[in-house]
Design an enzyme around this catalytic site. Structure first.
Site, PDB file in Angstrom:
ATOM      1  N   HIS A 168      -9.941  16.372  41.876  1.00  0.00           N
ATOM      2  CA  HIS A 168     -10.422  16.260  40.874  1.00  0.00           C
ATOM      3  C   HIS A 168     -10.085  17.690  39.316  1.00  0.00           C
ATOM      4  O   HIS A 168     -11.415  18.441  38.714  1.00  0.00           O
ATOM      5  CB  HIS A 168     -12.205  16.317  40.824  1.00  0.00           C
ATOM      6  CG  HIS A 168     -12.683  15.431  39.210  1.00  0.00           C
ATOM      7  ND1 HIS A 168     -13.718  14.872  39.052  1.00  0.00           N
ATOM      8  CD2 HIS A 168     -12.093  14.920  38.560  1.00  0.00           C
ATOM      9  CE1 HIS A 168     -14.121  13.775  38.207  1.00  0.00           C
ATOM     10  NE2 HIS A 168     -12.692  14.320  37.226  1.00  0.00           N
ATOM     11  N   SER A 221     -12.374  11.486  41.290  1.00  0.00           N
ATOM     12  CA  SER A 221     -13.286  10.550  41.373  1.00  0.00           C
ATOM     13  C   SER A 221     -12.888   9.144  41.305  1.00  0.00           C
ATOM     14  O   SER A 221     -11.814   8.260  41.022  1.00  0.00           O
ATOM     15  CB  SER A 221     -14.415  10.704  40.115  1.00  0.00           C
ATOM     16  OG  SER A 221     -15.152  12.031  40.530  1.00  0.00           O
ATOM     17  N   HIS A 234     -20.647  10.653  46.178  1.00  0.00           N
ATOM     18  CA  HIS A 234     -20.704  10.120  44.782  1.00  0.00           C
ATOM     19  C   HIS A 234     -20.476   8.510  44.664  1.00  0.00           C
ATOM     20  O   HIS A 234     -20.057   7.537  46.571  1.00  0.00           O
ATOM     21  CB  HIS A 234     -19.273  10.318  44.331  1.00  0.00           C
ATOM     22  CG  HIS A 234     -19.234  10.331  42.952  1.00  0.00           C
ATOM     23  ND1 HIS A 234     -18.911   9.823  42.279  1.00  0.00           N
ATOM     24  CD2 HIS A 234     -18.645  11.324  42.052  1.00  0.00           C
ATOM     25  CE1 HIS A 234     -18.392   9.440  40.953  1.00  0.00           C
ATOM     26  NE2 HIS A 234     -18.569  11.159  41.361  1.00  0.00           N
TER      27      HIS A 234
END
Length: 507
Positions: free
Chosen positions: A125, A150, A229
């Protein structure tokens, strides 16, 4: 007659530099301060992380400078405030032209120059760029296995999050190519089978450590986990096992991965030669409610400069070198590059660093040299500069702004609807008594104590000094996007993005 103590210490120091420690840096994703058992969560299943905490040093006041993925990762790897590098505003996307500038020096480059075998597994990222110019192999990592951004930055309808075939929750980002799994610069699968990803990362990590041992050189493993996440995923051993839903299953798999790494280090006979550090990039994404994590007693979460966004769990484990305990000293992810460089006996890069060497704190020979912390919003600008400053036990908010990432909490100050607000005088909190930032000490300035007024002056001075000293680098995000930069396993195919599909052989 024995050798003088000073000589013995010098010899010991020389040996430490001659044989630097192996280093494992574990970076969780969107993990809240209150999500781990060792930080007080009553039902999280995190025995391996809890064991690291019991046998190592647990930080209560460890921070990141920005509570968002891209800038936080840039800070971790360079020891520099993200605004200096242009890592703003917001995050990089799969088609971004920009990325972590190649002139920036990462901790991997510092350690590689010292002879380390360096490897990264997980979430990058920090940009892709033309021909993968910004990817880890060009930033100091000899080996890379992971996803370049992500795992929600692509369509989720073609992703499996839980075996055997449970699709990921939500739509994620439509109109983009499926997320790719890269081995160095080559596409392994597009998209990868997420339930099997952790096992591949652990095999990669074991191979890196074993190869370094065979080559008689130290290793640096940066394991940037996708957990926890959104959308959460896990393998068969953890699906519906945690009692805390998909988030808990994801956290359970993260914890098991830590256990797998520690077992591998032990099996190689390297426990006392390996420093393990665990922390996270930012606070929980509370907008996901039960899928978003927990900031404990802290206010708000991801995307804000309140404590729930920027204060992180952090552990340091190194048997025989780091004594078990808890520290309330101030520390930051910015401090890791200078700290690891010192422990490795590596020279620091010739740039302005915003981190400090914490090795005396880790080794029990001194305290943290860090006296203050500065927090920027996700979308900073040079006019307003730093939003919040902490020194000692006091923290001042000169500006506040809510974030969609912190929606659904009971506190409206956290929400996206809470617009940018300047505070004069600033909001001032005593975090030793009020970590939840509920009681503004300057609600009535006339009644403030001399100590509080002195703290206010000091915080105002610190903000003014840093704002004057920091020059914002050209924004990498503002360089814009080019859809052709999206990684595709079939370069040049049409129609995009549908043709960029290479089934995962491990599925």
């Amino acid at each position: 007659m024995g050798a003088p103590r000073s000589l013995l210490l010098a010899l010991a120091a020389g040996l430490a530099v001659a044989r630097p420690p192996n280093i494992v840096l574990i970076f969780a994703d969107d993990l809240g301060y209150g999500d781990l058992g060792c930080y007080g969560h009553p039902s999280s299943t995190t025995p391996n992380l809890d064991q690291l905490a019991a046998g190592g040093l647990r930080f209560t006041d460890f921070y990141v400078p920005v509570s968002l993925c891209t800038p936080s990762r840039a800070a971790l790897l360079t020891g520099r405030l993200p605004v200096r590098m242009g890592m703003y505003p917001g995050v990089l996307v799969p088609s971004s032209r920009g990325g972590l500038p190649l002139e920036e020096v990462t901790v991997a480059e510092v350690l590689a120059a010292r002879g380390y075998l360096t490897g990264m597994a997980g979430k990058w990222h920090l940009g892709v760029g033309p021909e993968g110019a910004f990817l880890p192999p060009h930033q100091g990592f000899h080996r890379f296995l992971g996803i370049p951004y992500s795992h929600d930055q692509g369509p989720c309808q073609n992703l499996t999050c839980f075996p055997p075939a449970t699709p990921c929750d939500g739509g994620c980002d439509q109109g983009l190519v499926p997320i790719p799994l890269l081995a160095n610069l080559s596409v392994e699968a597009q998209p990868p089978w997420l339930p099997g990803l952790e096992a591949r990362y652990m095999a990669f990590a074991h191979d890196l450590m074993a190869d370094a041992q065979r080559q008689d050189r130290p290793f640096f493993l940066y394991y940037a986990s996708h957990h926890t996440h959104y959308p959460q995923f896990s393998g068969q051993s953890f699906a519906e096992r945690s009692g805390r839903g998909p988030f808990g299953d994801s956290l359970m798999e993260l914890d098991a991965a830590v256990g797998t790494l520690m077992t591998a280090i032990g099996d190689l006979g390297l426990l006392e030669e390996t420093l393990v550090i665990f922390t996270a990039d930012n606070g929980p994404e509370t907008m996901r409610m039960s899928r978003g994590g927990c900031s404990g007693l802290l206010r708000c979460g991801k995307g804000t400069t309140y404590e729930g966004g920027v204060r992180e769990p952090a552990l340091a484990f190194w048997p025989g070198h780091i004594a078990p305990g808890v520290t309330h000293e101030l520390a930051s992810s910015l401090d890791l590059l200078p700290t690891l460089a010192a422990l490795a006996g590596a020279p620091l890069p010739n740039v302005t660093l915003d981190g400090f060497d914490l090795s005396p704190l880790l080794l029990g020979t001194g305290k943290s040299p860090r006296q203050s912390l500065f927090f920027y919003p996700s979308y900073p600008d040079e006019v307003r500069g730093v939003f919040a400053v902490r020194t000692g036990k006091y923290k001042a908010h000169f500006f506040t702004q809510g974030s969609a990432h912190s929606d659904t909490t009971a506190d409206p100050a956290c929400h996206a609807s809470s617009s940018l607000t300047a505070h004069e005088p600033p909001l001032l909190y005593d975090l030793s008594k009020d970590p939840g930032e509920n009681y503004n000490l300057l609600g009535g300035v006339a009644g403030a104590t001399p100590e509080v007024l002195q703290a206010l002056k000091q915080l105002q001075l610190l903000k003014a000094q840093l704002d004057a000293a920091v020059t914002f680098g050209p924004s990498q995000v503002a360089r814009g996007e080019d859809p052709a930069l999206q990684i595709c396993c079939h370069p040049g195919c049409t129609p995009r993005p549908a043709c960029c599909h290479c089934p995962d052989p491990h599925a």
